[in-house]
Design an enzyme around this catalytic site. Structure first.
Site, PDB file in Angstrom:
ATOM      1  N   TRP A  15       0.818  -1.204   0.000  1.00 34.66           N
ATOM      2  CA  TRP A  15       0.000   0.000   0.000  1.00 34.66           C
ATOM      3  C   TRP A  15       0.852   1.255   0.000  1.00 34.66           C
ATOM      4  CZ3 TRP A  15      -3.235   2.809  -1.856  1.00 34.66           C
ATOM      5  CH2 TRP A  15      -4.097   3.700  -1.211  1.00 34.66           C
ATOM      6  N   LYS A 194     -13.233  -2.840  10.044  1.00 34.92           N
ATOM      7  CA  LYS A 194     -13.483  -3.652   8.850  1.00 34.92           C
ATOM      8  C   LYS A 194     -12.464  -4.775   8.723  1.00 34.92           C
ATOM      9  CE  LYS A 194      -9.969  -2.227   6.087  1.00 34.92           C
ATOM     10  NZ  LYS A 194      -9.142  -2.918   5.086  1.00 34.92           N
ATOM     11  N   THR A 251     -12.900  -5.345   1.571  1.00 36.82           N
ATOM     12  CA  THR A 251     -12.111  -6.239   2.422  1.00 36.82           C
ATOM     13  C   THR A 251     -12.756  -7.612   2.567  1.00 36.82           C
ATOM     14  OG1 THR A 251     -11.165  -4.403   3.668  1.00 36.82           O
ATOM     15  CG2 THR A 251     -11.213  -6.530   4.774  1.00 36.82           C
TER      16      THR A 251
END
Length: 336
Positions: A15, A194, A251
């Site tokens: 990321w 999440k 996700t």
């Protein structure tokens, strides 16, 4: 002529590397700060980071160094993409090196163990920065898809709307569309919880359960997140947006999600140690599930899915037993 925005990205995982590409494509000068010299050398010579983003070619305006002071010097934005449980240690080293007016941007999605602090709170506590110098980027942002320049949207959050707009401009590209938000609390909670729900859905997938189970976990997981957010003063609308539902769906649905994949392996019967051994990058929910549950308890919020994940991941409870316990909870109205 206005000089280009300078950005330092600390963390060369998938990321961090992908977001460095976004910043460069938006016109920023970007320095990646790597821990290992071989990673910095590969970025500078081949414009690749094959260990984390195989096949992706970085823009020429992205360079790398292993010197934190060099990376942080004169940066308009200092971006942190390190694992959330190492944030405090990294910031202790980094804080004295920050440029006087730099905005520290968190890409981290977790809650600190022990303190139950969100990542912006860890930044404020460690680097002694005011809220207007701390921002968050979150949303449904799977790194490999962004590195392939597939269309995606995100949220850039800061309590100071002008700062949020500056960051929005610094990472706005034809394929990456950021929206601003001043609800830092809600945006961070959406990103942290999440991961825990992603583990739960992965476990269910690994057990061979179907889409009804997945849909139920996603929906009730969102309710769990929203209850906690409301208790902490977040805007409920945040959880129906990109930082909430958007990130949760990505996700829980994608094999590219580390947390979903980690949970799938657990659901198939692998032990925690075996699953960690085959996982190359950090699945934030593995450690954060404990701190998210702690945060819920501090605010008096019932979080049954989170509690179930903690039982499976850290207490060694068999997934089938944990599922039976979750399903046998007392019936109640949906909006509770």
């Amino acid at each position: 002529m206005t000089p280009p925005v300078k950005a330092a990205v600390f963390g060369t995982g998938s990321w961090g590397t992908a977001f460095a590409m976004v910043l460069a494509d938006a016109g920023c000068e970007v320095v990646l700060c790597a821990r290992r010299q071989e990673v910095a050398d590969e970025v500078n010579t081949s414009h690749t980071n094959s260990g984390y983003l195989p096949g992706a070619v970085l823009p020429a305006s992205v360079r790398a160094t292993t010197d934190p002071a060099e990376a942080a010097a004169d940066a308009d934005f200092t971006v942190l993409t390190v694992p959330s449980q190492t944030a405090r240690a990294n910031l202790t080293t980094l804080a004295p090196l920050l440029a006087p007016d730099t905005v520290v941007v968190s890409l981290m999605k977790g809650v600190e163990l022990g303190s139950a602090m969100r990542m912006s709170e860890v930044i404020a506590d460690t680097a002694k920065l005011p809220p207007e110098r701390i921002a968050v980027v979150t949303g449904p942002n799977l790194a490999r898809e962004i590195a392939a320049r597939q269309p995606a949207a995100a949220v850039v959050a800061c309590t100071d709307e002008d700062v949020a707009r500056r960051l929005q401009a610094a990472c706005h590209t034809p394929y990456f569309r950021p929206y601003t938000n001043t609800d830092v609390v809600g945006c961070e909670l959406g990103g942290a919880v999440k991961n825990v729900i992603g583990l739960a859905v992965g476990i269910a997938d690994g057990m061979g359960l179907g889409d009804n189970t997945k849909g139920s976990l996603i929906t009730r997981g969102l309710a769990e997140t929203t209850r906690l957010g409301l208790a902490m003063g977040a805007d409920p609308m945040t959880f129906s947006g990109l930082a909430g539902l958007g990130d949760l769906v990505a996700t829980c649905s994608s094999p590219l999600s580390r947390n979903h994949t980690f949970g799938t392996n657990l659901g198939k019967g692998m032990t925690l140690e075996e699953t960690i051994a085959v996982t190359k990058q950090t699945a934030e929910g593995v450690k954060s599930c404990e701190s998210v549950l702690d945060l819920g308890r501090r605010h008096g919020i019932d979080m049954p899915i989170t509690e179930t994940v903690v039982g499976i991941v850290h207490d060694g409870k068999p997934p089938l037993v944990a599922l039976e316990e979750l399903m046998s909870r007392s019936a109640k109205p949906e909006r509770r």
